[in-house]
Structures are given as structure tokens and as C-alpha cells.
Design a protein around this motif. Sequence first.
Motif, PDB file in Angstrom:
ATOM      1  N   GLY A  14       0.852  -1.233  -0.046  1.00  0.00           N
ATOM      2  CA  GLY A  14      -0.055  -0.102   0.264  1.00  0.00           C
ATOM      3  C   GLY A  14       0.775   1.223   0.008  1.00  0.00           C
ATOM      4  N   PRO A  17       0.068   7.407   2.519  1.00  0.00           N
ATOM      5  CA  PRO A  17       1.194   8.225   3.492  1.00  0.00           C
ATOM      6  C   PRO A  17       1.816   7.107   4.470  1.00  0.00           C
ATOM      7  CG  PRO A  17      -1.160   9.192   3.651  1.00  0.00           C
ATOM      8  CD  PRO A  17      -1.207   8.088   2.595  1.00  0.00           C
ATOM      9  N   ALA A  18       1.088   6.097   5.041  1.00  0.00           N
ATOM     10  CA  ALA A  18       1.655   4.943   5.663  1.00  0.00           C
ATOM     11  C   ALA A  18       2.871   4.381   5.059  1.00  0.00           C
ATOM     12  CB  ALA A  18       0.663   4.194   6.509  1.00  0.00           C
ATOM     13  N   GLU A  37       2.001  -1.242  -4.921  1.00  0.00           N
ATOM     14  CA  GLU A  37       0.584  -0.632  -4.805  1.00  0.00           C
ATOM     15  C   GLU A  37      -0.276  -1.194  -6.007  1.00  0.00           C
ATOM     16  OE1 GLU A  37      -1.163   1.874  -3.375  1.00  0.00           O
ATOM     17  OE2 GLU A  37      -2.558   1.416  -4.908  1.00  0.00           O
ATOM     18  N   ARG A  38      -1.600  -1.267  -5.422  1.00  0.00           N
ATOM     19  CA  ARG A  38      -2.313  -2.041  -6.544  1.00  0.00           C
ATOM     20  C   ARG A  38      -2.745  -1.344  -7.638  1.00  0.00           C
ATOM     21  NH1 ARG A  38      -7.793  -2.639  -2.725  1.00  0.00           N
ATOM     22  NH2 ARG A  38      -7.716  -0.111  -2.261  1.00  0.00           N
ATOM     23  N   ASN A  50      -4.761  18.522   6.548  1.00  0.00           N
ATOM     24  CA  ASN A  50      -3.680  19.345   7.691  1.00  0.00           C
ATOM     25  C   ASN A  50      -2.895  18.268   8.141  1.00  0.00           C
ATOM     26  OD1 ASN A  50      -5.950  21.522   7.296  1.00  0.00           O
ATOM     27  ND2 ASN A  50      -4.510  22.672   8.348  1.00  0.00           N
ATOM     28  N   ARG A 107      -3.773  17.180  -0.776  1.00  0.00           N
ATOM     29  CA  ARG A 107      -3.153  15.871  -0.543  1.00  0.00           C
ATOM     30  C   ARG A 107      -2.148  15.494  -1.657  1.00  0.00           C
ATOM     31  NH1 ARG A 107      -5.835  11.356   2.479  1.00  0.00           N
ATOM     32  NH2 ARG A 107      -6.992  13.084   3.578  1.00  0.00           N
ATOM     33  N   ILE A 129      -1.561  -7.457  -3.784  1.00  0.00           N
ATOM     34  CA  ILE A 129      -1.423  -8.789  -3.141  1.00  0.00           C
ATOM     35  C   ILE A 129      -2.616  -9.247  -2.877  1.00  0.00           C
ATOM     36  CG2 ILE A 129      -0.185  -9.613  -1.081  1.00  0.00           C
ATOM     37  CD1 ILE A 129       1.734  -8.123  -2.968  1.00  0.00           C
ATOM     38  N   TRP A 269     -17.624  12.219   1.746  1.00  0.00           N
ATOM     39  CA  TRP A 269     -17.224  11.011   2.323  1.00  0.00           C
ATOM     40  C   TRP A 269     -18.072  10.654   3.506  1.00  0.00           C
ATOM     41  CZ3 TRP A 269     -13.618  15.225   1.314  1.00  0.00           C
ATOM     42  CH2 TRP A 269     -12.806  14.956   0.324  1.00  0.00           C
ATOM     43  N   ASP A 290      -3.892   3.284   8.810  1.00  0.00           N
ATOM     44  CA  ASP A 290      -5.169   3.009   8.905  1.00  0.00           C
ATOM     45  C   ASP A 290      -5.123   1.506   9.025  1.00  0.00           C
ATOM     46  OD1 ASP A 290      -6.274   5.690   8.833  1.00  0.00           O
ATOM     47  OD2 ASP A 290      -7.425   5.520   7.065  1.00  0.00           O
ATOM     48  N   ALA A 300      -8.649  14.952  11.836  1.00  0.00           N
ATOM     49  CA  ALA A 300      -7.502  15.450  11.137  1.00  0.00           C
ATOM     50  C   ALA A 300      -6.081  14.729  11.403  1.00  0.00           C
ATOM     51  CB  ALA A 300      -7.562  16.857  11.292  1.00  0.00           C
ATOM     52  N   TYR A 301      -5.963  13.902  12.098  1.00  0.00           N
ATOM     53  CA  TYR A 301      -4.594  13.363  12.219  1.00  0.00           C
ATOM     54  C   TYR A 301      -4.410  11.763  11.691  1.00  0.00           C
ATOM     55  CZ  TYR A 301      -0.668  13.410  15.586  1.00  0.00           C
ATOM     56  OH  TYR A 301       0.758  13.603  16.174  1.00  0.00           O
ATOM     57  N   GLY A 302      -5.294  11.063  10.763  1.00  0.00           N
ATOM     58  CA  GLY A 302      -4.926   9.893  10.298  1.00  0.00           C
ATOM     59  C   GLY A 302      -3.751   9.743   9.599  1.00  0.00           C
ATOM     60  N   ALA A 303      -3.559  10.530   8.813  1.00  0.00           N
ATOM     61  CA  ALA A 303      -2.579  10.521   7.519  1.00  0.00           C
ATOM     62  C   ALA A 303      -1.145  10.982   8.629  1.00  0.00           C
ATOM     63  CB  ALA A 303      -2.648  11.471   6.608  1.00  0.00           C
ATOM     64  N   GLY A 304      -1.557  11.955   9.361  1.00  0.00           N
ATOM     65  CA  GLY A 304      -0.199  12.287  10.358  1.00  0.00           C
ATOM     66  C   GLY A 304       0.423  11.193  11.063  1.00  0.00           C
TER      67      GLY A 304
HETATM   68  C1  LIG Z   1     -12.147  13.836   4.089  1.00  0.00           C
HETATM   69  C2  LIG Z   1     -10.981  13.332   4.698  1.00  0.00           C
HETATM   70  C3  LIG Z   1      -9.998  14.107   5.498  1.00  0.00           C
HETATM   71  C4  LIG Z   1      -9.281  14.048   6.064  1.00  0.00           C
HETATM   72  N1  LIG Z   1      -8.284  14.814   6.625  1.00  0.00           N
HETATM   73  C5  LIG Z   1      -7.192  14.571   7.236  1.00  0.00           C
HETATM   74  C6  LIG Z   1      -6.296  15.473   7.811  1.00  0.00           C
HETATM   75  O1  LIG Z   1      -6.440  16.830   7.890  1.00  0.00           O
HETATM   76  N2  LIG Z   1      -5.169  15.215   8.640  1.00  0.00           N
HETATM   77  C7  LIG Z   1      -4.684  13.773   8.370  1.00  0.00           C
HETATM   78  O2  LIG Z   1      -3.804  13.460   8.961  1.00  0.00           O
HETATM   79  N3  LIG Z   1      -5.653  12.606   7.871  1.00  0.00           N
HETATM   80  C8  LIG Z   1      -6.658  13.226   7.404  1.00  0.00           C
HETATM   81  N4  LIG Z   1      -7.672  12.158   6.967  1.00  0.00           N
HETATM   82  C9  LIG Z   1      -7.411  10.773   7.226  1.00  0.00           C
HETATM   83  C10 LIG Z   1      -6.259  10.124   6.219  1.00  0.00           C
HETATM   84  O3  LIG Z   1      -6.481  10.577   4.846  1.00  0.00           O
HETATM   85  C11 LIG Z   1      -6.229   8.778   6.522  1.00  0.00           C
HETATM   86  O4  LIG Z   1      -6.008   8.194   7.732  1.00  0.00           O
HETATM   87  C12 LIG Z   1      -4.672   8.156   5.507  1.00  0.00           C
HETATM   88  O5  LIG Z   1      -4.924   8.268   4.162  1.00  0.00           O
HETATM   89  C13 LIG Z   1      -4.661   6.739   6.028  1.00  0.00           C
HETATM   90  O6  LIG Z   1      -3.297   6.349   5.310  1.00  0.00           O
HETATM   91  P1  LIG Z   1      -2.927   4.984   5.022  1.00  0.00           P
HETATM   92  O7  LIG Z   1      -1.538   4.889   3.979  1.00  0.00           O
HETATM   93  O8  LIG Z   1      -2.894   4.153   6.282  1.00  0.00           O
HETATM   94  O9  LIG Z   1      -3.891   4.402   3.921  1.00  0.00           O
HETATM   95  P2  LIG Z   1      -4.652   4.651   2.606  1.00  0.00           P
HETATM   96  O10 LIG Z   1      -4.539   6.181   2.396  1.00  0.00           O
HETATM   97  O11 LIG Z   1      -5.889   4.435   2.660  1.00  0.00           O
HETATM   98  O12 LIG Z   1      -3.639   4.016   1.603  1.00  0.00           O
HETATM   99  C14 LIG Z   1      -3.827   2.515   1.405  1.00  0.00           C
HETATM  100  C15 LIG Z   1      -3.146   2.215   0.227  1.00  0.00           C
HETATM  101  O13 LIG Z   1      -2.781   0.735   0.028  1.00  0.00           O
HETATM  102  C16 LIG Z   1      -3.385   0.375  -1.384  1.00  0.00           C
HETATM  103  N5  LIG Z   1      -3.776  -1.121  -1.062  1.00  0.00           N
HETATM  104  C17 LIG Z   1      -4.854  -1.643  -0.457  1.00  0.00           C
HETATM  105  N6  LIG Z   1      -4.968  -2.929  -0.507  1.00  0.00           N
HETATM  106  C18 LIG Z   1      -3.880  -3.552  -1.430  1.00  0.00           C
HETATM  107  C19 LIG Z   1      -3.459  -4.590  -1.872  1.00  0.00           C
HETATM  108  N7  LIG Z   1      -3.972  -5.768  -1.580  1.00  0.00           N
HETATM  109  N8  LIG Z   1      -2.462  -4.533  -2.667  1.00  0.00           N
HETATM  110  C20 LIG Z   1      -1.575  -3.394  -3.224  1.00  0.00           C
HETATM  111  N9  LIG Z   1      -2.043  -2.266  -2.586  1.00  0.00           N
HETATM  112  C21 LIG Z   1      -3.205  -2.259  -1.831  1.00  0.00           C
HETATM  113  C22 LIG Z   1      -4.484   1.358  -1.502  1.00  0.00           C
HETATM  114  O14 LIG Z   1      -4.506   1.387  -3.188  1.00  0.00           O
HETATM  115  C23 LIG Z   1      -3.770   2.612  -0.924  1.00  0.00           C
HETATM  116  O15 LIG Z   1      -2.878   3.239  -1.876  1.00  0.00           O
HETATM  117  C24 LIG Z   1      -8.616  12.425   6.351  1.00  0.00           C
HETATM  118  C25 LIG Z   1      -9.628  11.607   5.573  1.00  0.00           C
HETATM  119  C26 LIG Z   1     -10.804  11.913   4.870  1.00  0.00           C
HETATM  120  C27 LIG Z   1     -11.548  11.072   4.279  1.00  0.00           C
END
Ligand SMILES: Cc1cc2nc3c(=O)[nH]c(=O)nc-3n(C[C@H](O)[C@H](O)[C@H](O)COP(=O)(O)OP(=O)(O)OC[C@H]3O[C@@H](n4cnc5c(N)ncnc54)[C@H](O)[C@@H]3O)c2cc1C
Length: 413
Positions: A14, A17-18, A37-38, A50, A107, A129, A269, A290, A300-304
Motif C-alpha cells: 500500500g 501516507p503510511a 501498490e495495486r 492538514n 493531498r 497482493i 465521504w 489506517d 484530522a490526524y489519520g495521515a499524520g
Molecule cells: C475527508 C477526509 C479528510 C481527512 N483529513 C485529514 C487531515 O486533515 N489530516 C490527517 O492527518 N488525516 C486526514 N484524513 C485521514 C487520512 O486520509 C487517512 O488516515 C490516511 O489516508 C491513511 O493512510 P494509509 O496510508 O494508512 O491508508 P490509505 O491512504 O488508505 O492507503 C492505502 C493504500 O493501500 C493500497 N492497497 C490496499 N490494498 C492493497 C493490496 N491488496 N495490494 C496493493 N495495494 C493495496 C491502496 O490502493 C492505497 O494506496 C482525512 C480523511 C478523509 C476521508
Amino acid sequence: MSKSSSGQRIAIIGAGPAGMAAALSLSQTEHEVVLFERYKEARPAGNILNLWPPPIKALGLMGVDTKELGAPCQSEFRRADGKVRAVIHLPQAVIDEYRGGFIGMLRPQLYRRMLAALPDGVLRLNQQIDSFDQDETGVTLRLSDGSIEKFDVLVGADGIDSLVRKTLWGDSPKRDHKLHIFGGFTFQDVPGIERGRCVVSHTKTVQGSWTSIRDGDRNGYQWWVLEATHGEEDSGDDLYGRAAKLGSEFAFPLPELIAATDPADVQRWDIRDRVPMKQWSQGRVTLVGDAAHSTSPYAAYGAGMAIEDGYFLGRRLAGVDLSDQAAVEAALKAYEEPRKPHTKLQSNLAFNLGRVFHRAPALLRPLRDLVFDHTGMLQKVIGDATPGEIIAQLDEIDHAETAFRGEVASSAA
Ligand SMILES: Cc1cc2nc3c(=O)[nH]c(=O)nc-3n(C[C@H](O)[C@H](O)[C@H](O)COP(=O)(O)OP(=O)(O)OC[C@H]3O[C@@H](n4cnc5c(N)ncnc54)[C@H](O)[C@@H]3O)c2cc1C
């Protein structure tokens, strides 16, 4: 650190951000990293974002260009008519070092900067995967193109519907907050707006918020409105119209910012997360972002936190012999233990604030607002508590970085 000396490999699933953060942090160690990445590109799910200072600090340490990344904002909670209810006062030293408290951006800019810092060959696009299993010797991945690859460690960065989490810990229902959010942005000039602010405001049932943003060399604003869902009728096509109607209940400049937004730049969303888990890692496999702690946008901290996870995981696995199962397990435990209280607090705070502000019974709302308007409760719960969390994370990054630099120096000696 030399990559060739160990030949040990880590797979990350994936490129959100993580996953990007884990790949960046691990690429600074002796281990070889593959980020799967899929999709055909690492694409941001959504527009508005943010970040607090800790993820900005971690990004910088992982080699990401954070210069002029976003617009620094001071955050306030207000009533819909503009009366201030709580202010998040970060120490001046933190503001000076990270150009402000809460950094507003779009973003795609974050993705571009993180991708630019990834070493060549780490990211593999169009690679989904489908399943994996593990034993004492490693983790075997099966890809949807039929290929099979073996790694020493697997990191699930695959988001709220994580295959890795499900495989390790079984399926569990998502927590539906019964809220939805509309967000948009504009670079149009709206005269009279104070720059450098993040304002989160509430009517009895709706949140209407805005912050400054910077995207490349453009200054602008992002905004969001949020309300309880009421069923099928919420999912209508006229996102812009619904957002404008909700925003019209708020003080300047929210209605004006929505009016200045191109309807094509408005998204919606449903808000869902998952109950925080007691354990993330099992054997040679762990979770970040996530996948480990799905967090509502309300925080507003999930990506952070996802970026922080990736940073800390890389620092914990530096110098670890990945052929040694016990050493891997100890490192993954040392990674997840300090992360769990912080991420659980943020996830649950977001869930509870959503209920208090948007799903409180009508009879209780006047009492709630009386408390928020005339006692220091909101200031205590959010205004005074948030800086402590931010400072604690900055301190933990300092400790991790000192240990990491020591590891790098001793392996070079
Ligand atoms: C409207 C909105 C506003 C937000 N505002 C904020 C903010 O201001 N500040 C903040 O910090 N957070 C914010 N967030 C939260 C933040 O967007 C998420 O917490 C963050 O994107 C999580 O990142 P992640 O990398 O864990 O997961 P994701 O961003 O969901 O990335 C997962 C990745 O894994 C890939 N993947 C999944 N399964 C597979 C597989 N089997 N094989 C290969 N690839 C795969 C997907 O395609 C994707 O690219 C907001 C969310 C929303 C919806």
C-alpha cells in the motif's frame, strides 16, 4: 548503511501516507524494501489535508522536502457565529521550528513530495497482493498476476480495509459514525480573510471549518462541512448545493469560500473507522496507518499518525537481523507499544467528538452548548490537551532519531 551486506528484504503493501513513510524510513536502513501498490499510480484518496508538526518533522528526517509544504495555521474552535470556544496554543518554539501549528495543504502535493524522496526501484505499481502466509523463515506473498515472492518481514499499509489486518486478526465490522463530510478548496481571492488560521466551528448539529492552504506557489483555502446522515437521501448528486446550504449557517468566510469553489473541487465521504485494536503485529508481520488504527477525518490526524508509524517502524527495524524471528518480534513489539496509546486516544477522541457535536439528542444540545460556551471544558479537552500530545510525539521522534543515528554510526565503524 550498506544494503548488500545483509540481503534481507521487507515488503510493504500500500502506497498511501503510511506505506510511503515506512518505505522512506526503511530505505534509510540496511534493509532492501519493496513497496507494492495495486493501482497504476500512488493516488491520493481525496483533496483536503492538514498535518501537525510531528509528521512534518518525521518527513524531513526521512528526506522529504518540507520547505513551503503547506500553510501554517493556528487552530481555534468557534461557535457558528464566530465566538471563540477554544484555542490550541502550541509553544512558540514549536511554531518557530515547524512554521506553525497545523499545516494546511492539498493531498497530491504531499504525495508528490514523498514519492520524489523514494529511492528508485522501491515502488512497484499495478501489483496487488491477494494473500500471504508466514513461518519461522519468512513471509510468502501471492500477487494477483500469479507470481509469488518471499520476504523477511511484511508491513500492511493497506488502509481501512486491510487484507493484512484481516489475515492476522480476522474480520471485524467498521464503526459507522453516521456522519458525512463535504470538502473543497479554492485559490480565488476572497477579500478580508485572515491567513494562517484553522477555524473549526459548530452549529447545534453541523460543523463548518476552513483553513489556509499553500500548494506550490499558490495560497488558498480549504473548507469542510459535516453533518449527521439521515439515510439514502444524503447521497444525492448535488454535493456543491448541499455543502453551500450547510455552510450558509456559518459566519464569514465559510459561505464566501464555498461560493468561490469550483463545484468540481467538492468531494463527499461517509465517516467510518474501526475500534482500536489491542495488538497489531504477529510473527514477522505488522501494520501501519489506517490498517492498524483506522481514524475518522474528524481527528484530522489519520495521515499524520500514518506518517509517524512509518517513521518509527523504520527506526525500530534498523540494525535488526531479520533472519532472527525473536529479534524481529521484539522490534515489532517495541514499535507498536508506544504507538497504541497515542493512536487510540486520537481515534476515540474523534469518534466521541463526532457524537457530542452531531448526534446528541435535541434536548441535550442547549445544555451542551451552554457548557462549551461558558465553561473552559472544550479548552481543557482539546485546546490544552492537544499541545501535550504534539510535544510528546516530537520528543519521541527526537529519542528515536538519536538511537537511529547511533546505530548508523556503529554499523559504519
Ligand atoms: C475527508 C477526509 C479528510 C481527512 N483529513 C485529514 C487531515 O486533515 N489530516 C490527517 O492527518 N488525516 C486526514 N484524513 C485521514 C487520512 O486520509 C487517512 O488516515 C490516511 O489516508 C491513511 O493512510 P494509509 O496510508 O494508512 O491508508 P490509505 O491512504 O488508505 O492507503 C492505502 C493504500 O493501500 C493500497 N492497497 C490496499 N490494498 C492493497 C493490496 N491488496 N495490494 C496493493 N495495494 C493495496 C491502496 O490502493 C492505497 O494506496 C482525512 C480523511 C478523509 C476521508
